[in-house]
Design a protein around this motif. Structure first.
Motif, short mmCIF file in Angstrom:
data_model
loop_
_atom_site.label_atom_id
_atom_site.label_comp_id
_atom_site.label_asym_id
_atom_site.label_seq_id
_atom_site.Cartn_x
_atom_site.Cartn_y
_atom_site.Cartn_z
N ALA A 46 30.91 -50.70 -16.86
CA ALA A 46 29.58 -50.44 -17.38
C ALA A 46 28.87 -49.34 -16.61
N ASP A 47 29.10 -49.27 -15.30
CA ASP A 47 28.45 -48.23 -14.50
C ASP A 47 28.93 -46.84 -14.92
N ALA A 48 30.23 -46.71 -15.20
CA ALA A 48 30.77 -45.43 -15.63
C ALA A 48 30.25 -45.06 -17.01
N LEU A 49 30.15 -46.04 -17.90
CA LEU A 49 29.61 -45.79 -19.23
C LEU A 49 28.17 -45.30 -19.16
N ALA A 50 27.40 -45.88 -18.25
CA ALA A 50 26.00 -45.48 -18.10
C ALA A 50 25.89 -44.05 -17.56
N VAL A 51 26.72 -43.71 -16.59
CA VAL A 51 26.69 -42.36 -16.03
C VAL A 51 27.12 -41.33 -17.08
N MET A 52 28.12 -41.65 -17.87
CA MET A 52 28.56 -40.74 -18.92
C MET A 52 27.47 -40.52 -19.96
N PHE A 53 26.75 -41.58 -20.29
CA PHE A 53 25.63 -41.46 -21.23
C PHE A 53 24.59 -40.49 -20.68
N ASP A 54 24.24 -40.64 -19.41
CA ASP A 54 23.25 -39.75 -18.81
C ASP A 54 23.76 -38.32 -18.69
N LEU A 55 25.03 -38.16 -18.34
CA LEU A 55 25.58 -36.81 -18.23
C LEU A 55 25.55 -36.08 -19.56
N ALA A 56 25.80 -36.81 -20.64
CA ALA A 56 25.76 -36.18 -21.96
C ALA A 56 24.37 -35.64 -22.25
N LEU A 57 23.34 -36.41 -21.90
CA LEU A 57 21.96 -35.97 -22.15
C LEU A 57 21.54 -34.86 -21.20
N GLU A 58 22.04 -34.90 -19.96
CA GLU A 58 21.60 -33.95 -18.95
C GLU A 58 22.40 -32.65 -18.95
N SER A 59 23.62 -32.68 -19.49
CA SER A 59 24.48 -31.50 -19.40
C SER A 59 24.98 -31.00 -20.75
N SER A 60 24.93 -31.85 -21.78
CA SER A 60 25.47 -31.52 -23.11
C SER A 60 26.98 -31.33 -23.10
N MET A 61 27.67 -31.88 -22.12
CA MET A 61 29.13 -31.79 -22.12
C MET A 61 29.71 -32.66 -23.21
N ARG A 62 30.85 -32.23 -23.73
CA ARG A 62 31.55 -33.00 -24.75
C ARG A 62 32.22 -34.22 -24.11
N LEU A 63 32.59 -35.18 -24.96
CA LEU A 63 33.21 -36.40 -24.46
C LEU A 63 34.48 -36.10 -23.67
N GLY A 64 35.38 -35.28 -24.23
CA GLY A 64 36.63 -34.97 -23.54
C GLY A 64 36.43 -34.19 -22.26
N GLU A 65 35.43 -33.33 -22.23
CA GLU A 65 35.13 -32.57 -21.01
C GLU A 65 34.63 -33.50 -19.91
N THR A 66 33.97 -34.58 -20.32
CA THR A 66 33.36 -35.49 -19.35
C THR A 66 34.36 -36.48 -18.77
N PHE A 67 35.14 -37.17 -19.63
CA PHE A 67 36.01 -38.21 -19.08
C PHE A 67 37.21 -37.64 -18.33
N THR A 68 37.46 -36.32 -18.45
CA THR A 68 38.56 -35.71 -17.69
C THR A 68 38.07 -35.00 -16.42
N LEU A 69 36.86 -35.25 -16.02
CA LEU A 69 36.36 -34.63 -14.80
C LEU A 69 37.06 -35.20 -13.57
N THR A 70 37.33 -34.32 -12.61
CA THR A 70 37.81 -34.74 -11.30
C THR A 70 36.73 -34.44 -10.27
N LEU A 71 36.84 -35.06 -9.13
CA LEU A 71 35.80 -34.90 -8.11
C LEU A 71 35.73 -33.47 -7.59
N ASP A 72 36.86 -32.76 -7.58
CA ASP A 72 36.80 -31.39 -7.08
C ASP A 72 36.14 -30.43 -8.07
N GLN A 73 35.87 -30.87 -9.28
CA GLN A 73 35.12 -30.06 -10.23
C GLN A 73 33.61 -30.21 -10.04
#
Length: 204
Positions: A46-73
């Motif tokens: 649930a914590d990851a789902l909540a962060v992804m929701f906020d990232l979508a609103l704050e960055s406009s990144m697409r779903l695939g761009e978001t769930f494939t993020l690595t920490l070095d990005q």
């Protein structure tokens, strides 16, 4: 180019968050019982789902761009996210807003490497990416339905985020276009009206 076809612009949808919807979604993500229900949704990660929701609103990144993020990005000191694999095939840097910065710092904690979100193994296997996209799309559909957000999809959050860039900032259209990864000016024509309306509200 994918399967012999060039990159396509995002499908034009005008669905935005309506008054009260964001708050209801956050309540469901936070473990509260949906209205009329006796128990909360069971949400794994649930914590990851909540962060992804906020990232979508704050960055406009697409779903695939978001769930494939690595920490070095994710460059928190530099307040940027570097996307090297995008739908359109272009690399781009996404600024991290102050809201996203706080959320990401809390979510990442002491981790220094690896994938950002828990669903992805780190390999770009087409069948795995398709499975995760389907899985997350279904999961958010459940969340939005529980929050009584009719016909809302995760991709609509991208449209909401871009709209907010136009309404809440003075960034030039070309800059926003580059940030969100739109190839053509045509894709942005509908957003220009939002800025005109925002400026009109400030006139005497």
């Amino acid at each position: 180019m994918v399967n012999g076809k060039g990159p396509r612009e995002d499908m034009a949808r005008d669905r935005r968050l309506q008054p009260g919807e964001e708050e209801r979604i956050r309540a469901v993500l936070g473990g509260k019982n949906p209205e009329g229900k006796q128990r909360a949704l069971t949400l794994r990660h649930a914590d990851a789902l909540a962060v992804m929701f906020d990232l979508a609103l704050e960055s406009s990144m697409r779903l695939g761009e978001t769930f494939t993020l690595t920490l070095d990005q994710v460059n928190l000191p530099g307040r940027t996210i570097f996307l090297d694999r995008t739908k359109n095939g272009d690399k781009r840097q996404v600024p991290i807003t102050s809201v996203a910065d706080r959320l990401l710092r809390d979510y990442i904690g002491e981790r220094t490497s690896g994938v950002l979100f828990p669903w992805w193994s780190g390999t770009f296997d087409a069948s795995e990416l398709e499975r995760i996209t389907w899985q997350l799309s279904r999961q958010y559909a459940r969340i939005f339905a529980a929050a009584r957000c009719e016909d809302l999809t995760f991709h609509d959050l991208r449209h909401e985020g871009i709209s907010r860039f136009y309404e809440r900032t003075t960034l030039e259209s070309a800059v926003i276009r580059k940030m969100v990864g739109h190839l053509s000016e045509r894709a942005h024509q509908r957003y220009m009206n939002l800025r005109a309306s925002s400026f009109a509200d400030r006139l005497w």
